[in-house]
Design an enzyme around this catalytic site. Structure first.
Site, PDB file in Angstrom:
ATOM      1  CD  GLU A   1       1.609   5.202  -7.262  1.00 19.73           C
ATOM      2  OE1 GLU A   1       2.254   6.238  -7.468  1.00 19.73           O
ATOM      3  OE2 GLU A   1       0.670   4.840  -8.016  1.00 19.73           O
ATOM      4  CD1 TRP A   2      -4.090   3.379  -3.417  1.00 21.88           C
ATOM      5  CD2 TRP A   2      -3.290   5.292  -2.579  1.00 21.88           C
ATOM      6  NE1 TRP A   2      -3.871   3.198  -2.072  1.00 21.88           N
ATOM      7  CE2 TRP A   2      -3.387   4.350  -1.532  1.00 21.88           C
ATOM      8  CE3 TRP A   2      -2.829   6.576  -2.298  1.00 21.88           C
ATOM      9  CZ2 TRP A   2      -3.015   4.644  -0.219  1.00 21.88           C
ATOM     10  CZ3 TRP A   2      -2.456   6.877  -0.995  1.00 21.88           C
ATOM     11  CH2 TRP A   2      -2.540   5.923   0.027  1.00 21.88           C
ATOM     12  N   GLY A   3      -2.371   4.777  -8.393  1.00 28.87           N
ATOM     13  CA  GLY A   3      -2.249   5.491  -9.670  1.00 28.87           C
ATOM     14  C   GLY A   3      -1.627   6.865  -9.559  1.00 28.87           C
ATOM     15  CG  ASP A   4      -1.265   8.847  -5.655  1.00 29.18           C
ATOM     16  OD1 ASP A   4      -2.443   8.717  -6.036  1.00 29.18           O
ATOM     17  OD2 ASP A   4      -0.960   9.047  -4.451  1.00 29.18           O
TER      18      ASP A   4
ATOM     19  CG  ASP B   1      -9.135   2.588  -1.314  1.00 29.76           C
ATOM     20  OD1 ASP B   1      -8.102   2.554  -2.012  1.00 29.76           O
ATOM     21  OD2 ASP B   1      -9.128   2.408  -0.088  1.00 29.76           O
TER      22      ASP B   1
ATOM     23  CG  ASP C   1      -2.291   0.423   1.018  1.00 28.43           C
ATOM     24  OD1 ASP C   1      -2.484   1.305   0.163  1.00 28.43           O
ATOM     25  OD2 ASP C   1      -3.207  -0.060   1.716  1.00 28.43           O
TER      26      ASP C   1
HETATM   27  C1  GLA Z   1      -5.754   1.537   1.085  1.00 29.49           C
HETATM   28  C2  GLA Z   1      -5.912   0.539  -0.064  1.00 29.49           C
HETATM   29  C3  GLA Z   1      -7.095  -0.363   0.235  1.00 29.49           C
HETATM   30  C4  GLA Z   1      -6.887  -1.090   1.545  1.00 29.49           C
HETATM   31  C5  GLA Z   1      -6.647  -0.084   2.666  1.00 29.49           C
HETATM   32  C6  GLA Z   1      -6.203  -0.742   3.954  1.00 29.49           C
HETATM   33  O1  GLA Z   1      -6.815   2.427   1.171  1.00 29.49           O
HETATM   34  O2  GLA Z   1      -6.069   1.204  -1.268  1.00 29.49           O
HETATM   35  O3  GLA Z   1      -7.296  -1.289  -0.818  1.00 29.49           O
HETATM   36  O4  GLA Z   1      -5.784  -1.966   1.422  1.00 29.49           O
HETATM   37  O5  GLA Z   1      -5.608   0.848   2.317  1.00 29.49           O
HETATM   38  O6  GLA Z   1      -6.037   0.179   4.981  1.00 29.49           O
END
Ligand code: GLA
Length: 389
Positions: A182-185, A204, A149
């Site tokens: 890494e959420w695409g950042d 998310d 994460d």
């Molecule tokens: C981030 C991730 C989620 C999950 C949470 C856990 O938000 O993107 O998929 O793993 O952390 O805290």
């Protein structure tokens, strides 16, 4: 001479600079179940064992869902005096090796979560500065999949930080699928392929069609963010639009079906995120539909492109192996529509095909003339076309 010396010098540097990755671990998008979407950090070894049992008894394992990924919440709040990660002693009293052994005994693979920053998003110890030590622990526990994460990363550079953990996993010598969360950042699709096997492309997912939070979004918005990323996906390097919300409160059955279909079209990792211990038959049928899963898992590994973005009548095309195509008509609007399209207008098709309605389990003849079908709001018609030879 100077030139030669320079070449020798650069070659000597190369192994250190190049990322190391276990090849061949994710030839098709990984499939499994993850604890986060339903349970957040309220998890225990009891729940994980029950989830392992449910993956088997529901038929999900045999449909391809083999990774059981324990997300945030498994750790104790502090490392031990040697800096080792330890599981929460109350909720995971048997330890991670024993839990991994149980998961493996069910014919499943063992996934775990941690974070590239100093703390996970739920406040547990993160991996920063402990990468090699943690990788050795994961290997010794029998971990097969690491979701890593991006909370509490401070000013860390994403590429460098994820590469460090990748190198640590490699040097621990146990093949582990490496999922970059890494959420695409920083556009991980541009640098992730030499490091990991999949990377998140967005914040998310939420259990809804079109709601939005500060860091999270419904699947309607997530699919918009996948358009244009097609070229980066392929065997062992997948765009990850986040885990499934199929079957979770907040989605109707049609929305679950459409969400699942589009994830399959996108060659997305299929990580179920519902309570698989108590799902309805309808939800189980969606998640285990062999024909839809075959579209996701097609060995060619192509991510769908959006061929047409007409309101209420989106058309997505995914090239499959052996000349087949998957075509998904998606009604993103709030009222039902009637599809009516001349096959000739689907210009990616070459020649004549047999048409199969994947959800209806019906063969519909060939691609001659027009295709007509009713399409409900937030639902799909998913077709598989096979060349007539
Ligand atoms: C981030 C991730 C989620 C999950 C949470 C856990 O938000 O993107 O998929 O793993 O952390 O805290």
């Amino acid at each position: 001479m100077v030139k030669q010396t320079l070449v020798v010098f650069l070659l000597a540097l190369a192994p250190a600079a190049l990322a190391q990755k276990f090849e061949g671990l994710a030839p098709t998008p990984p499939m499994g179940w993850n604890s986060w979407n339903t349970f957040q950090a309220k998890i225990s070894e009891k729940l994980i064992r029950e989830a392992a049992d449910a993956l088997v008894s529901s038929g999900m394992r045999d449909a391809g869902y083999k990774y059981l990924v324990i997300d945030d919440g498994w750790e104790a709040m502090e490392r031990d005096s040697q800096g080792n990660l330890i599981p929460d002693p109350e909720r995971f009293p048997s330890g991670m090796k024993a839990l991994g052994d149980y998961i493996h005994s069910k014919g499943l693979k063992f996934g775990i979560h941690n974070c590239a920053g100093t703390k996970t998003c739920s406040g547990y110890p993160g991996g920063r500065g402990h990468e090699f030590q943690d990788a050795r622990a994961y290997a010794s526990w029998g971990v097969d999949y690491l979701k890593y994460d991006w909370c509490s990363h401070g000013t860390a550079d994403a590429h460098e930080t994820y590469k460090t953990m990748g190198d640590a996993l490699y040097s621990a010598k146990r093949p582990i699928v490496y999922s970059l969360c890494e959420w695409g950042d920083t556009k991980p699709w541009t640098w992730g392929r030499d490091i990991g096997h999949l990377w998140r492309t967005t914040g998310d997912i939420m259990a809804c069609y079109d709601c939005q939070g500060a860091y999270s979004l419904g699947w309607k918005f997530i699919i918009e963010k996948q358009v244009g990323l097609e070229e980066f996906a392929g065997p062992n390097r997948w765009n990850d639009p986040d885990m499934l919300e199929v079957g979770n409160p907040g989605l109707t059955l049609a929305e679950s079906r459409a969400h699942f279909s589009l994830w399959a079209m996108l060659a997305a990792p299929l990580m179920a995120g519902n309570d698989i211990r108590k799902m309805s038959d309808e939800v189980r049928q969606i998640l285990t539909d062999r024909e839809v899963i075959a579209i996701d898992q097609d060995p060619l590994g192509k991510q769908a492109t959006r061929f047409m973005n007409h309101p209420g009548k989106q058309i997505w095309q995914k090239e499959l192996s052996k000349g087949d195509w998957a075509v998904c008509f998606f009604n993103d609007g709030d009222s039902a529509v009637q599809l009516q399209i001349d096959w000739k207008h689907l210009t990616f098709l070459k020649g004549q095909y047999r048409v199969r309605d994947v959800w209806q389990k019906k063969d519909l003849g060939q691609t001659t003339g027009e295709f007509r079908a009713p399409l409900a709001s937030r639902d799909v018609v998913l077709l598989r076309l096979t060349p007539v030879r």
